[in-house]
Design a protein around this motif. Sequence first.
Motif, short mmCIF file in Angstrom:
data_model
loop_
_atom_site.label_atom_id
_atom_site.label_comp_id
_atom_site.label_asym_id
_atom_site.label_seq_id
_atom_site.Cartn_x
_atom_site.Cartn_y
_atom_site.Cartn_z
N GLU A 1 0.95 -1.18 -0.15
CA GLU A 1 -0.29 -0.21 -0.24
C GLU A 1 1.13 0.84 0.38
OE1 GLU A 1 -3.22 -0.38 3.01
OE2 GLU A 1 -3.84 -1.99 2.36
N ASN A 2 0.52 2.17 -1.03
CA ASN A 2 1.10 3.51 -1.07
C ASN A 2 0.24 4.75 -1.04
OD1 ASN A 2 3.57 1.87 -1.65
ND2 ASN A 2 3.26 1.87 -4.03
N GLY A 3 -1.33 4.49 -1.06
CA GLY A 3 -1.75 5.17 -0.34
C GLY A 3 -3.09 5.07 -0.50
N THR A 4 -4.06 5.11 -1.26
CA THR A 4 -4.98 4.65 -1.19
C THR A 4 -5.54 3.11 -1.32
OG1 THR A 4 -6.49 6.27 -2.52
CG2 THR A 4 -7.38 4.46 -2.01
N PRO A 5 -5.70 1.67 -0.08
CA PRO A 5 -6.14 0.76 0.07
C PRO A 5 -7.09 0.20 -1.69
CG PRO A 5 -6.97 1.38 2.21
CD PRO A 5 -6.76 2.16 1.54
N PRO A 6 -6.87 -0.94 -2.09
CA PRO A 6 -7.66 -1.35 -3.37
C PRO A 6 -8.61 -1.88 -3.38
CG PRO A 6 -5.15 -2.79 -2.31
CD PRO A 6 -5.78 -1.83 -1.70
N LYS A 7 -9.99 -1.62 -4.04
CA LYS A 7 -10.88 -2.48 -3.79
C LYS A 7 -10.82 -3.86 -4.06
CE LYS A 7 -15.92 -1.80 -4.65
NZ LYS A 7 -16.06 -2.47 -5.10
N ILE A 8 -11.01 -4.64 -3.58
CA ILE A 8 -10.89 -6.08 -4.11
C ILE A 8 -11.16 -6.99 -4.17
CG2 ILE A 8 -7.77 -6.07 -3.86
CD1 ILE A 8 -8.02 -7.72 -1.56
N SER A 9 -12.93 -6.82 -3.29
CA SER A 9 -13.54 -6.96 -3.08
C SER A 9 -14.47 -7.85 -4.52
CB SER A 9 -15.10 -6.57 -1.94
OG SER A 9 -15.25 -5.65 -3.03
N ASP A 10 -14.29 -6.93 -5.71
CA ASP A 10 -14.65 -7.15 -6.97
C ASP A 10 -13.83 -8.46 -7.58
OD1 ASP A 10 -16.81 -5.97 -5.98
OD2 ASP A 10 -16.01 -3.79 -7.83
N ILE A 11 -13.06 -8.39 -6.91
CA ILE A 11 -12.20 -9.76 -7.94
C ILE A 11 -11.83 -10.87 -7.47
CG2 ILE A 11 -9.20 -10.02 -8.28
CD1 ILE A 11 -9.08 -6.79 -7.85
N ILE A 12 -11.80 -10.89 -5.74
CA ILE A 12 -11.39 -12.32 -5.03
C ILE A 12 -12.46 -12.41 -3.93
CG2 ILE A 12 -8.70 -12.31 -5.74
CD1 ILE A 12 -8.11 -12.19 -2.58
N GLU A 13 -12.09 -13.79 -3.93
CA GLU A 13 -13.72 -13.54 -2.73
C GLU A 13 -12.75 -13.75 -1.52
OE1 GLU A 13 -17.22 -16.79 -0.52
OE2 GLU A 13 -16.72 -16.41 -3.25
N ILE A 14 -12.68 -12.53 -0.17
CA ILE A 14 -11.66 -12.52 1.18
C ILE A 14 -12.47 -14.86 1.92
CG2 ILE A 14 -10.59 -12.32 2.91
CD1 ILE A 14 -10.97 -10.10 1.52
N ASP A 15 -11.69 -15.32 1.83
CA ASP A 15 -11.96 -16.98 2.56
C ASP A 15 -11.26 -16.50 4.04
OD1 ASP A 15 -9.63 -17.97 2.55
OD2 ASP A 15 -10.26 -19.12 1.07
N GLY A 16 -10.50 -16.30 4.06
CA GLY A 16 -9.52 -15.91 5.67
C GLY A 16 -8.86 -17.31 5.93
N GLU A 17 -8.74 -18.10 5.10
CA GLU A 17 -8.48 -19.63 5.79
C GLU A 17 -7.12 -19.08 5.68
OE1 GLU A 17 -9.24 -22.37 2.95
OE2 GLU A 17 -11.24 -21.59 2.36
N GLY A 18 -6.28 -18.84 5.29
CA GLY A 18 -4.67 -18.07 5.49
C GLY A 18 -4.07 -18.97 4.46
N PRO A 19 -3.06 -19.52 4.68
CA PRO A 19 -2.12 -20.27 3.97
C PRO A 19 -2.25 -21.92 3.94
CG PRO A 19 -0.59 -19.29 5.15
CD PRO A 19 -1.99 -18.93 5.41
N CYS A 20 -2.86 -22.73 3.28
CA CYS A 20 -2.83 -23.59 2.52
C CYS A 20 -2.36 -24.40 2.39
CB CYS A 20 -4.71 -24.23 2.74
SG CYS A 20 -5.64 -23.50 4.14
N TRP A 21 -1.37 -24.93 1.62
CA TRP A 21 -0.07 -25.15 0.74
C TRP A 21 -0.56 -26.30 1.17
CZ3 TRP A 21 4.52 -27.93 2.59
CH2 TRP A 21 4.11 -27.55 3.77
N SER A 22 0.09 -26.84 -0.20
CA SER A 22 0.39 -28.49 -1.36
C SER A 22 1.58 -28.44 -1.14
CB SER A 22 -0.54 -28.16 -2.26
OG SER A 22 0.41 -30.24 -3.07
N ARG A 23 2.15 -29.64 0.17
CA ARG A 23 3.58 -30.22 0.17
C ARG A 23 3.68 -31.32 -1.34
NH1 ARG A 23 4.89 -30.93 4.82
NH2 ARG A 23 3.55 -31.20 7.20
N ALA A 24 3.55 -31.74 -2.25
CA ALA A 24 3.63 -31.94 -3.48
C ALA A 24 3.97 -30.57 -4.37
CB ALA A 24 2.22 -32.81 -4.38
N ALA A 25 2.52 -29.73 -4.41
CA ALA A 25 3.72 -28.62 -5.11
C ALA A 25 4.15 -28.03 -5.11
CB ALA A 25 1.99 -27.87 -4.92
N VAL A 26 3.88 -27.79 -3.34
CA VAL A 26 5.71 -27.13 -3.18
C VAL A 26 6.85 -27.42 -2.97
CG1 VAL A 26 6.83 -26.09 -0.93
CG2 VAL A 26 4.15 -25.50 -1.60
#
Length: 163
Positions: A104-129
């Motif tokens: 952030e360098n100023g006004t926080p971006p409006k992202i609610s139209d882009i992603i649905e925030i799920d609040g789950e945090g990191p849920c990484w895949s061992r195989a993919a990582v």
Amino acid sequence: MSDLCLIFGRPKVKGKEAFLAALRKAQVESGCVIQAMDASLIVGESHATLAAEKAIRAFSEEKNVAKDLGLEILRYASGKRQIGRALTMGVSEETERIALIVVENGTPPKISDIIEIDGEGPCWSRAAVREAFEIGEAEIEAAGEERIPDIVLERVALMDAYR
């Protein structure tokens, strides 16, 4: 230093190109840098914030490789020096969850139209990582499966040593 924000969620805008176009629009409107990554490859909040902090520092010291701060963040997050190889951390057509790093360098971006925030945090895949960070059996045997996040953080931290 700029304020950093890490947001996890599911894309509302379908299709990689349309999603990236919506992100670019949000960046322009807010004046912030927004970098989207595949959340299955982010092993924790410290992974994303360390990458962002190192990228910001690289820009401030004029040691950046990428011309764009978002790409530099992606480069650090991937642990890869080459931008082309770092792009594997980004969003693809198969990406189900997104991790957004917002500088952030100023006004926080409006992202609610882009992603649905799920609040789950990191849920990484061992195989993919393991595949993305090229973590082989020898490293797993030496460090243990539970230390994968530490191995990833080490890759990010050592990026500057590979100049």
